[in-house]
Design a protein around this motif. Sequence first.
Motif, PDB file in Angstrom:
ATOM      1  N   PRO A   1       0.813  -1.212   0.000  1.00  0.00           N
ATOM      2  CA  PRO A   1       0.000   0.000   0.000  1.00  0.00           C
ATOM      3  C   PRO A   1       0.852   1.271   0.000  1.00  0.00           C
ATOM      4  CG  PRO A   1      -0.111  -1.089   2.129  1.00  0.00           C
ATOM      5  CD  PRO A   1       0.663  -1.983   1.229  1.00  0.00           C
ATOM      6  N   ALA A   2       0.415   2.255  -0.761  1.00  0.00           N
ATOM      7  CA  ALA A   2       1.133   3.528  -0.864  1.00  0.00           C
ATOM      8  C   ALA A   2       0.896   4.410   0.355  1.00  0.00           C
ATOM      9  CB  ALA A   2       0.704   4.266  -2.128  1.00  0.00           C
ATOM     10  N   TRP A   3      -0.180   4.146   1.096  1.00  0.00           N
ATOM     11  CA  TRP A   3      -0.494   4.989   2.242  1.00  0.00           C
ATOM     12  C   TRP A   3      -1.110   4.145   3.362  1.00  0.00           C
ATOM     13  CZ3 TRP A   3      -5.505   4.766   3.757  1.00  0.00           C
ATOM     14  CH2 TRP A   3      -6.463   4.459   2.789  1.00  0.00           C
ATOM     15  N   TYR A   4      -1.087   4.715   4.550  1.00  0.00           N
ATOM     16  CA  TYR A   4      -1.795   4.123   5.690  1.00  0.00           C
ATOM     17  C   TYR A   4      -2.025   5.206   6.721  1.00  0.00           C
ATOM     18  CZ  TYR A   4       2.487   4.142   8.489  1.00  0.00           C
ATOM     19  OH  TYR A   4       3.608   4.535   9.172  1.00  0.00           O
ATOM     20  N   VAL A   5      -2.940   4.947   7.609  1.00  0.00           N
ATOM     21  CA  VAL A   5      -3.151   5.773   8.786  1.00  0.00           C
ATOM     22  C   VAL A   5      -3.349   4.815   9.949  1.00  0.00           C
ATOM     23  CG1 VAL A   5      -5.642   6.010   8.404  1.00  0.00           C
ATOM     24  CG2 VAL A   5      -4.452   7.689   9.818  1.00  0.00           C
ATOM     25  N   SER A   6      -2.718   5.132  11.068  1.00  0.00           N
ATOM     26  CA  SER A   6      -2.905   4.314  12.265  1.00  0.00           C
ATOM     27  C   SER A   6      -3.272   5.215  13.436  1.00  0.00           C
ATOM     28  CB  SER A   6      -1.641   3.513  12.585  1.00  0.00           C
ATOM     29  OG  SER A   6      -0.595   4.363  12.982  1.00  0.00           O
ATOM     30  N   VAL A   7      -4.048   4.658  14.329  1.00  0.00           N
ATOM     31  CA  VAL A   7      -4.420   5.354  15.559  1.00  0.00           C
ATOM     32  C   VAL A   7      -4.086   4.416  16.701  1.00  0.00           C
ATOM     33  CG1 VAL A   7      -6.279   6.394  16.899  1.00  0.00           C
ATOM     34  CG2 VAL A   7      -6.287   6.587  14.398  1.00  0.00           C
TER      35      VAL A   7
ATOM     36  N   VAL B   1      -3.698   4.088  21.097  1.00  0.00           N
ATOM     37  CA  VAL B   1      -4.015   4.660  22.401  1.00  0.00           C
ATOM     38  C   VAL B   1      -2.710   4.875  23.160  1.00  0.00           C
ATOM     39  CG1 VAL B   1      -5.151   4.243  24.613  1.00  0.00           C
ATOM     40  CG2 VAL B   1      -6.257   3.531  22.495  1.00  0.00           C
ATOM     41  N   LEU B   2      -2.549   6.074  23.701  1.00  0.00           N
ATOM     42  CA  LEU B   2      -1.399   6.388  24.547  1.00  0.00           C
ATOM     43  C   LEU B   2      -1.853   6.442  25.993  1.00  0.00           C
ATOM     44  CD1 LEU B   2       0.110   9.312  22.446  1.00  0.00           C
ATOM     45  CD2 LEU B   2       0.789   6.907  22.415  1.00  0.00           C
ATOM     46  N   ASP B   3      -0.900   6.603  26.883  1.00  0.00           N
ATOM     47  CA  ASP B   3      -1.249   6.818  28.288  1.00  0.00           C
ATOM     48  C   ASP B   3      -2.063   8.103  28.411  1.00  0.00           C
ATOM     49  OD1 ASP B   3       0.184   4.575  28.991  1.00  0.00           O
ATOM     50  OD2 ASP B   3       2.014   5.699  29.411  1.00  0.00           O
ATOM     51  N   LYS B   4      -2.823   8.205  29.442  1.00  0.00           N
ATOM     52  CA  LYS B   4      -3.610   9.399  29.748  1.00  0.00           C
ATOM     53  C   LYS B   4      -4.780   9.617  28.790  1.00  0.00           C
ATOM     54  CE  LYS B   4       0.757  11.394  30.869  1.00  0.00           C
ATOM     55  NZ  LYS B   4       1.794  12.106  30.213  1.00  0.00           N
ATOM     56  N   GLY B   5      -5.212   8.571  28.071  1.00  0.00           N
ATOM     57  CA  GLY B   5      -6.389   8.698  27.212  1.00  0.00           C
ATOM     58  C   GLY B   5      -6.170   9.480  25.934  1.00  0.00           C
ATOM     59  N   GLU B   6      -4.944   9.617  25.511  1.00  0.00           N
ATOM     60  CA  GLU B   6      -4.660  10.321  24.268  1.00  0.00           C
ATOM     61  C   GLU B   6      -4.559   9.331  23.116  1.00  0.00           C
ATOM     62  OE1 GLU B   6      -2.081  14.159  25.663  1.00  0.00           O
ATOM     63  OE2 GLU B   6      -0.994  12.280  25.358  1.00  0.00           O
ATOM     64  N   TYR B   7      -4.728   9.850  21.903  1.00  0.00           N
ATOM     65  CA  TYR B   7      -4.601   9.057  20.696  1.00  0.00           C
ATOM     66  C   TYR B   7      -3.442   9.606  19.868  1.00  0.00           C
ATOM     67  CZ  TYR B   7      -9.373   7.733  21.854  1.00  0.00           C
ATOM     68  OH  TYR B   7     -10.486   7.287  22.498  1.00  0.00           O
ATOM     69  N   GLU B   8      -2.586   8.703  19.396  1.00  0.00           N
ATOM     70  CA  GLU B   8      -1.524   9.094  18.470  1.00  0.00           C
ATOM     71  C   GLU B   8      -1.978   8.696  17.071  1.00  0.00           C
ATOM     72  OE1 GLU B   8       3.110   8.639  18.606  1.00  0.00           O
ATOM     73  OE2 GLU B   8       2.204   6.805  17.763  1.00  0.00           O
ATOM     74  N   ILE B   9      -2.030   9.671  16.166  1.00  0.00           N
ATOM     75  CA  ILE B   9      -2.462   9.430  14.799  1.00  0.00           C
ATOM     76  C   ILE B   9      -1.246   9.578  13.897  1.00  0.00           C
ATOM     77  CG2 ILE B   9      -3.992  10.151  12.926  1.00  0.00           C
ATOM     78  CD1 ILE B   9      -4.818  11.417  16.312  1.00  0.00           C
ATOM     79  N   VAL B  10      -0.952   8.526  13.135  1.00  0.00           N
ATOM     80  CA  VAL B  10       0.159   8.532  12.183  1.00  0.00           C
ATOM     81  C   VAL B  10      -0.442   8.428  10.797  1.00  0.00           C
ATOM     82  CG1 VAL B  10       2.251   7.375  11.387  1.00  0.00           C
ATOM     83  CG2 VAL B  10       1.701   7.411  13.833  1.00  0.00           C
TER      84      VAL B  10
ATOM     85  N   HIS C   1       2.916  12.418   8.856  1.00  0.00           N
ATOM     86  CA  HIS C   1       2.516  13.298   9.956  1.00  0.00           C
ATOM     87  C   HIS C   1       2.158  12.460  11.180  1.00  0.00           C
ATOM     88  CE1 HIS C   1       2.264  16.657   7.160  1.00  0.00           C
ATOM     89  NE2 HIS C   1       1.628  15.846   6.349  1.00  0.00           N
ATOM     90  N   ILE C   2       2.587  12.919  12.332  1.00  0.00           N
ATOM     91  CA  ILE C   2       2.234  12.288  13.595  1.00  0.00           C
ATOM     92  C   ILE C   2       1.665  13.378  14.497  1.00  0.00           C
ATOM     93  CG2 ILE C   2       3.056  11.020  15.616  1.00  0.00           C
ATOM     94  CD1 ILE C   2       5.384  10.019  13.840  1.00  0.00           C
TER      95      ILE C   2
ATOM     96  N   ASP D   1     -11.010  13.874  11.713  1.00  0.00           N
ATOM     97  CA  ASP D   1      -9.768  14.100  10.972  1.00  0.00           C
ATOM     98  C   ASP D   1      -9.395  12.881  10.130  1.00  0.00           C
ATOM     99  OD1 ASP D   1      -9.700  16.589  12.125  1.00  0.00           O
ATOM    100  OD2 ASP D   1      -8.031  16.138  13.478  1.00  0.00           O
ATOM    101  N   LEU D   2      -9.586  11.704  10.685  1.00  0.00           N
ATOM    102  CA  LEU D   2      -9.286  10.465   9.974  1.00  0.00           C
ATOM    103  C   LEU D   2     -10.165  10.332   8.728  1.00  0.00           C
ATOM    104  CD1 LEU D   2      -7.453   8.007  10.989  1.00  0.00           C
ATOM    105  CD2 LEU D   2      -9.620   6.906  11.443  1.00  0.00           C
ATOM    106  N   ILE D   3     -11.444  10.569   8.878  1.00  0.00           N
ATOM    107  CA  ILE D   3     -12.391  10.451   7.769  1.00  0.00           C
ATOM    108  C   ILE D   3     -12.079  11.472   6.684  1.00  0.00           C
ATOM    109  CG2 ILE D   3     -14.826  10.790   7.159  1.00  0.00           C
ATOM    110  CD1 ILE D   3     -15.364   9.516  10.046  1.00  0.00           C
TER     111      ILE D   3
END
Length: 126
Positions: free
Chosen positions: A64-70, A72-81, A91-92, A104-106
């Motif tokens: 695949p030429a692209w991907y997005v991942s989400v 879960v981090l500590d403290k209820g945060e989400y890391e979006i790559v 972008h992270i 944002d993902l959509i």
Amino acid sequence: MLAASPERGVAQGEKPVAATHYCADSENGDHIDDPSEDAIFMLLDDLNDTDNTFVVIQPDEDDPAWYVSVAVLDKGEYEIVRRDASRHEHHIVTETSIHTTARDLILWLATRSSPGQPTRHTFDAF
């Protein structure tokens, strides 16, 4: 595996049909071909910090030429790559709101090209 439905994947024993645009896979084994906005939100809502810590969305192809991942981090945060090699994007970001993360993902997914369709380009108007 979840029960069969257009939104939540394929039931055990059924032969999966390849995604037309992209597919979503989570750590707990959920797989959804061409997830709707609601399905994407549900996948994010199902994330936790123990046994379902990430979801990846990408085209259903070998390289695949692209991907997005989400994740879960500590403290209820989400890391979006977000990574798109064809556009030289990587972008992270970190977000605390599931609603903002899903929106944002959509929006980002809407700008990706699909197999059999021309790549979407943006340009500046004069």
